[in-house]
Motif scaffolding. Structure first.
Motif, PDB file in Angstrom:
ATOM      1  N   LYS A  33      17.456 -22.242 -25.482  1.00 25.08           N
ATOM      2  CA  LYS A  33      18.752 -22.106 -26.204  1.00 25.08           C
ATOM      3  C   LYS A  33      19.084 -20.183 -26.720  1.00 25.08           C
ATOM      4  O   LYS A  33      20.331 -20.558 -26.188  1.00 25.08           O
ATOM      5  N   LEU A  34      18.514 -19.270 -25.871  1.00 26.18           N
ATOM      6  CA  LEU A  34      19.407 -18.292 -26.252  1.00 26.18           C
ATOM      7  C   LEU A  34      20.424 -18.253 -24.325  1.00 26.18           C
ATOM      8  O   LEU A  34      21.643 -18.156 -24.867  1.00 26.18           O
ATOM      9  N   HIS A  35      20.241 -19.434 -23.404  1.00 32.72           N
ATOM     10  CA  HIS A  35      21.529 -19.618 -22.157  1.00 32.72           C
ATOM     11  C   HIS A  35      22.428 -20.643 -23.653  1.00 32.72           C
ATOM     12  O   HIS A  35      23.549 -20.417 -22.925  1.00 32.72           O
ATOM     13  N   MET A  36      21.637 -21.788 -23.914  1.00 38.67           N
ATOM     14  CA  MET A  36      23.019 -22.287 -24.516  1.00 38.67           C
ATOM     15  C   MET A  36      24.156 -21.425 -25.600  1.00 38.67           C
ATOM     16  O   MET A  36      25.347 -21.311 -25.879  1.00 38.67           O
ATOM     17  N   LEU A  37      23.328 -20.416 -26.386  1.00 42.43           N
ATOM     18  CA  LEU A  37      24.781 -19.365 -27.167  1.00 42.43           C
ATOM     19  C   LEU A  37      24.381 -17.933 -26.358  1.00 42.43           C
ATOM     20  O   LEU A  37      24.770 -16.832 -27.021  1.00 42.43           O
ATOM     21  N   ARG A  38      24.980 -18.660 -24.813  1.00 40.42           N
ATOM     22  CA  ARG A  38      25.176 -16.902 -24.052  1.00 40.42           C
ATOM     23  C   ARG A  38      26.469 -16.974 -24.429  1.00 40.42           C
ATOM     24  O   ARG A  38      27.011 -15.738 -24.803  1.00 40.42           O
ATOM     25  N   HIS A  39      27.259 -17.975 -24.468  1.00 39.28           N
ATOM     26  CA  HIS A  39      28.214 -17.715 -25.037  1.00 39.28           C
ATOM     27  C   HIS A  39      29.116 -16.930 -26.657  1.00 39.28           C
ATOM     28  O   HIS A  39      30.337 -16.246 -26.629  1.00 39.28           O
ATOM     29  N   VAL A  40      28.003 -16.869 -27.150  1.00 39.87           N
ATOM     30  CA  VAL A  40      28.353 -16.169 -28.803  1.00 39.87           C
ATOM     31  C   VAL A  40      28.510 -14.491 -27.720  1.00 39.87           C
ATOM     32  O   VAL A  40      29.230 -13.722 -28.604  1.00 39.87           O
ATOM     33  N   ARG A  41      27.276 -14.467 -27.660  1.00 43.01           N
ATOM     34  CA  ARG A  41      26.526 -13.105 -26.376  1.00 43.01           C
ATOM     35  C   ARG A  41      27.940 -12.185 -26.429  1.00 43.01           C
ATOM     36  O   ARG A  41      28.577 -11.178 -26.590  1.00 43.01           O
ATOM     37  N   PHE A  42      28.935 -13.528 -25.018  1.00 41.96           N
ATOM     38  CA  PHE A  42      30.233 -12.400 -24.375  1.00 41.96           C
ATOM     39  C   PHE A  42      31.422 -12.758 -25.072  1.00 41.96           C
ATOM     40  O   PHE A  42      32.378 -11.686 -24.916  1.00 41.96           O
ATOM     41  N   PHE A  43      31.230 -13.554 -25.966  1.00 42.79           N
ATOM     42  CA  PHE A  43      32.499 -13.523 -27.473  1.00 42.79           C
ATOM     43  C   PHE A  43      32.302 -12.540 -27.945  1.00 42.79           C
ATOM     44  O   PHE A  43      33.191 -11.498 -27.678  1.00 42.79           O
ATOM     45  N   ASP A  44      31.680 -12.094 -28.263  1.00 41.44           N
ATOM     46  CA  ASP A  44      31.319 -10.378 -29.667  1.00 41.44           C
ATOM     47  C   ASP A  44      31.401  -9.159 -28.595  1.00 41.44           C
ATOM     48  O   ASP A  44      31.610  -8.259 -29.278  1.00 41.44           O
ATOM     49  N   ILE A  45      30.590  -9.534 -27.699  1.00 38.83           N
ATOM     50  CA  ILE A  45      30.782  -8.121 -26.680  1.00 38.83           C
ATOM     51  C   ILE A  45      32.453  -8.018 -26.059  1.00 38.83           C
ATOM     52  O   ILE A  45      32.730  -7.444 -26.269  1.00 38.83           O
ATOM     53  N   LEU A  47      34.895  -8.562 -28.080  1.00 35.97           N
ATOM     54  CA  LEU A  47      35.120  -8.284 -29.048  1.00 35.97           C
ATOM     55  C   LEU A  47      34.983  -6.946 -29.400  1.00 35.97           C
ATOM     56  O   LEU A  47      36.473  -6.150 -29.643  1.00 35.97           O
ATOM     57  N   LEU A  48      34.269  -6.273 -29.504  1.00 39.71           N
ATOM     58  CA  LEU A  48      33.602  -5.272 -28.995  1.00 39.71           C
ATOM     59  C   LEU A  48      34.477  -4.305 -27.700  1.00 39.71           C
ATOM     60  O   LEU A  48      34.963  -3.293 -28.831  1.00 39.71           O
ATOM     61  N   MET A  49      34.678  -4.540 -27.146  1.00 34.11           N
ATOM     62  CA  MET A  49      35.539  -4.107 -26.011  1.00 34.11           C
ATOM     63  C   MET A  49      36.539  -3.589 -26.075  1.00 34.11           C
ATOM     64  O   MET A  49      37.339  -2.556 -25.945  1.00 34.11           O
ATOM     65  N   LYS A  50      37.604  -5.143 -26.767  1.00 34.12           N
ATOM     66  CA  LYS A  50      38.849  -5.078 -27.232  1.00 34.12           C
ATOM     67  C   LYS A  50      39.252  -4.356 -28.133  1.00 34.12           C
ATOM     68  O   LYS A  50      39.976  -3.099 -28.559  1.00 34.12           O
ATOM     69  N   VAL A  75      26.065  -2.740 -35.303  1.00 32.06           N
ATOM     70  CA  VAL A  75      25.424  -3.214 -36.815  1.00 32.06           C
ATOM     71  C   VAL A  75      25.829  -4.669 -36.651  1.00 32.06           C
ATOM     72  O   VAL A  75      25.606  -5.681 -36.568  1.00 32.06           O
ATOM     73  N   ASP A  76      27.709  -4.561 -36.364  1.00 31.01           N
ATOM     74  CA  ASP A  76      28.841  -5.521 -36.907  1.00 31.01           C
ATOM     75  C   ASP A  76      28.312  -6.664 -35.257  1.00 31.01           C
ATOM     76  O   ASP A  76      27.574  -7.429 -35.548  1.00 31.01           O
ATOM     77  N   MET A  77      28.113  -5.857 -34.450  1.00 35.09           N
ATOM     78  CA  MET A  77      27.832  -6.701 -33.149  1.00 35.09           C
ATOM     79  C   MET A  77      26.783  -7.449 -32.870  1.00 35.09           C
ATOM     80  O   MET A  77      26.518  -8.758 -32.971  1.00 35.09           O
ATOM     81  N   SER A  78      25.681  -7.087 -33.119  1.00 36.28           N
ATOM     82  CA  SER A  78      24.400  -7.618 -33.217  1.00 36.28           C
ATOM     83  C   SER A  78      23.969  -8.587 -34.766  1.00 36.28           C
ATOM     84  O   SER A  78      23.667  -8.716 -34.595  1.00 36.28           O
ATOM     85  N   THR A  79      24.847  -8.245 -35.430  1.00 35.44           N
ATOM     86  CA  THR A  79      24.468  -9.178 -36.729  1.00 35.44           C
ATOM     87  C   THR A  79      25.545 -10.118 -35.848  1.00 35.44           C
ATOM     88  O   THR A  79      24.652 -11.266 -36.738  1.00 35.44           O
ATOM     89  N   ASN A  80      26.593  -9.858 -35.976  1.00 39.81           N
ATOM     90  CA  ASN A  80      27.358 -11.425 -35.262  1.00 39.81           C
ATOM     91  C   ASN A  80      26.217 -12.278 -33.736  1.00 39.81           C
ATOM     92  O   ASN A  80      26.993 -13.262 -33.750  1.00 39.81           O
ATOM     93  N   SER A  95      27.690 -13.124 -41.982  1.00 37.54           N
ATOM     94  CA  SER A  95      27.231 -12.538 -40.981  1.00 37.54           C
ATOM     95  C   SER A  95      27.450 -10.652 -42.037  1.00 37.54           C
ATOM     96  O   SER A  95      26.976 -10.016 -42.189  1.00 37.54           O
ATOM     97  N   LYS A  96      28.614 -10.302 -42.983  1.00 41.29           N
ATOM     98  CA  LYS A  96      28.547  -9.654 -43.627  1.00 41.29           C
ATOM     99  C   LYS A  96      27.546  -9.747 -44.843  1.00 41.29           C
ATOM    100  O   LYS A  96      27.109  -8.434 -45.338  1.00 41.29           O
TER     101      LYS A  96
END
Length: 103
Positions: A33-45, A47-50, A75-80, A95-96
Motif C-alpha cells: 500500500k505504501l509503495h502504491m501511494l508513493r506518488h502521493v508523497r513525491f507529488f506533495d513534497i 509542491l512543498l519544494m516549489k 502540517v499541510d504536507m502531512s495532511t495531504n 484535507s483542510k
C-alpha cells in the motif's frame, strides 16, 4: 500502537482495538500500500519544494536567506499525504476539513 515509524492509537484495547490494529497493519501500513501511494508523497513534497522556491524568489533581495515558517507547511504536507492513504482519495477540501478537526 506503533509500527515502524507510524503511530496509531486506539482505546480501549479490547476486541475492537485488536481488530482495528490488525486492519491498520494489514491494510494501511503494508509495504504494498505504501509503495502504491508513493506518488502521493513525491507529488506533495514537490509542491512543498516549489512553494518554498517561490517564496524565496518573491522575498529574496540580493540572493540572501529568508525566514520561513515551516509549521503550517509541514502540517499541510502531512495532511495531504496521510488523508489519501486513510480515505482513499486526495481532496484538498476534505484535507483542510480534517486539519480543522484535528487542531
Amino acid at each position: 500502537m506503533a509500527y515502524v515509524h507510524s503511530v496509531v492509537g486506539f482505546a480501549p484495547f479490547g476486541h475492537y482495538g485488536h481488530a482495528m490494529s490488525k486492519f491498520v497493519v494489514l491494510n494501511l501500513l503494508s509495504n504494498h500500500k505504501l509503495h502504491m501511494l508513493r506518488h502521493v508523497r513525491f507529488f506533495d513534497i514537490g509542491l512543498l519544494m516549489k512553494s518554498l522556491y517561490e517564496q524565496w524568489d518573491d522575498q529574496n533581495i540580493g540572493n540572501g536567506p529568508i525566514l520561513v515558517e515551516f509549521k503550517e507547511k509541514f502540517v499541510d504536507m502531512s495532511t495531504n499525504i496521510i488523508f489519501p492513504i486513510i480515505a482513499g482519495k486526495p481532496n484538498a477540501e476534505d484535507s483542510k476539513r480534517c486539519q480543522k478537526t484535528l487542531a
